[in-house]
Design a protein around this motif. Structure first.
Motif: not given
Length: 391
Positions: A287-291, A339-340, A354-355
């Protein structure tokens, strides 16, 4: 619409019926403004502006077109898209053809066109940024600013380079306002300098940089914020002369910005975010984590605070680090999702959480990459017509 293009406006008048007939072109501006406010997509706006001369004039005079940038998602421009040959073309004489493609996330089946010169993505010109519907490229000390969809060009004077043109390294380019604005400036960052051209003037001003190059400039709460290649941020001043002042910051969290995650700045309403994305692996998928981290300037030093829930915002980013990221408020209005992160890829639009939002794209191969190369990667843009508000 009715045909013929006449509609009867009911009134209490006793005038003959012929005098009560009005054409669609004669609708009052107040009613046309109401129709514009109800538009649900970029396609609706194009259809409105193309209806007739008076409707186009109503769109041009609409006082808050820039509000559409928060209401609609940006458009994705893809380059080097393979064109399918016609069925009647023999395979032995088929030559591979490629073109640009424009995708509207509100309706991916609608074909839109752009006017990007071929030498921008196959020639020697260097792409340096997008801003207010304009694409900026440089070569040999000369810059060209042209409208992505109309093709209209503006050519500033030659950059005041010395020697070998600084090896042709351009790291960012942006406008501070639409080209038609009386206070518009073009900013171009190179390896050792930041250049400023007041649009329409005869010369550039130069700010020599000491130990870092500027890689991104955004406008936030009425001021310009610049980020260098060490992920330090600065307030950027255009007057009385071009200058940078560092904002001392403190990182709160476990993942400080670094070249590994290639963070980028994005504005969401009154928030300035720095977003870091990296992949994590599990036994069955990745998965890609976007913080995102939000800048809090109420303290000294200012703090980057992690944002776990992005509430009603969606983010848009392309593969080229010089392309501008965008945000969109309440994307559910056009069929999107809050939140995408919408990543503009070469073949499609990939989505990531995202988050704390669960990533919807769990797969063995994640489609996300941010790079800088001579080959143009997909870019998100809003048409310049969105920025032509009445001054």
């Amino acid at each position: 619409m009715q045909s013929p293009s006449k509609l009867c406006v009911a009134t209490g008048s006793t005038q003959p019926a012929e005098s009560r007939l009005q054409g669609w072109a004669d609708l009052p501006n107040g009613l046309l403004d109401s129709i514009l406010a109800l538009s649900g997509s970029f396609r609706d706006l194009l259809a409105f502006a193309a209806t007739c001369r008076s409707w186009r004039a109503a769109f041009s005079s609409y006082p808050s077109k820039s509000a559409f940038c928060a209401k609609f998602p940006p458009l994705l421009v893809q380059f080097h898209v393979l064109v399918e040959p016609a069925p009647d073309v023999p395979s032995n004489i088929h030559h591979e053809l490629r073109t640009c493609k424009v995708i509207d996330p509100t309706n991916k089946n609608i074909a839109l066109r752009c006017q990007i010169p071929l030498d921008i993505y196959v020639g020697e010109k260097r792409f340096v940024g997008t801003s207010y519907g304009q694409l900026i490229s440089c070569h040999g000390g000369y810059c060209i600013v042209f409208d992505v969809f109309s093709g209209a060009e503006v050519s500033p004077p030659r950059l005041p380079f010395d020697g070998d043109f600084q090896m042709e390294f351009y790291y960012c380019g942006t406008l501070t306002a639409p080209l038609t604005s009386p206070n518009s400036h073009l900013l171009v960052g190179t390896q050792t300098s930041l250049f400023d051209w007041p649009v329409g003037s005869d010369s550039w001003s130069e700010l020599q940089l000491s130990d870092a190059r500027i890689e991104q400039i955004v406008e936030w709460n009425g001021q310009f914020i610049a980020m260098d290649d060490s992920y330090k941020i600065y307030t950027l001043h255009l007057s009385p002369q071009l200058g940078l002042q560092e904002i001392t910051t403190e990182w709160v969290g476990d993942l400080p910005p670094c070249s590994y995650v290639k963070p980028w700045l994005i504005v969401c309403g009154d928030m300035l975010l720095m977003v870091s994305c990296f992949s994590t692996m599990s036994p069955s998928y990745s998965v890609l984590q976007c913080i995102p981290h939000r800048l809090d300037i109420s303290t000294t030093p200012a703090k980057w605070m992690e944002v776990k829930q992005l509430d009603n915002w969606a983010l848009f980013v392309g593969g080229d680090v010089r392309g501008r990221p965008f945000s969109c408020l309440r994307p559910e209005r056009w069929g999107g999702r809050s939140r995408w992160l919408y990543y503009g890829g070469h073949r499609s639009i990939a989505v990531h959480g995202v988050g704390d939002e669960p990533d919807p794209s769990g797969a063995r191969r994640i489609e996300y990459e941010r790079t800088r190369s001579r080959k143009l990667w997909p870019l998100w843009v809003y048409p310049s017509m969105f920025y032509l508000d009445v001054q």
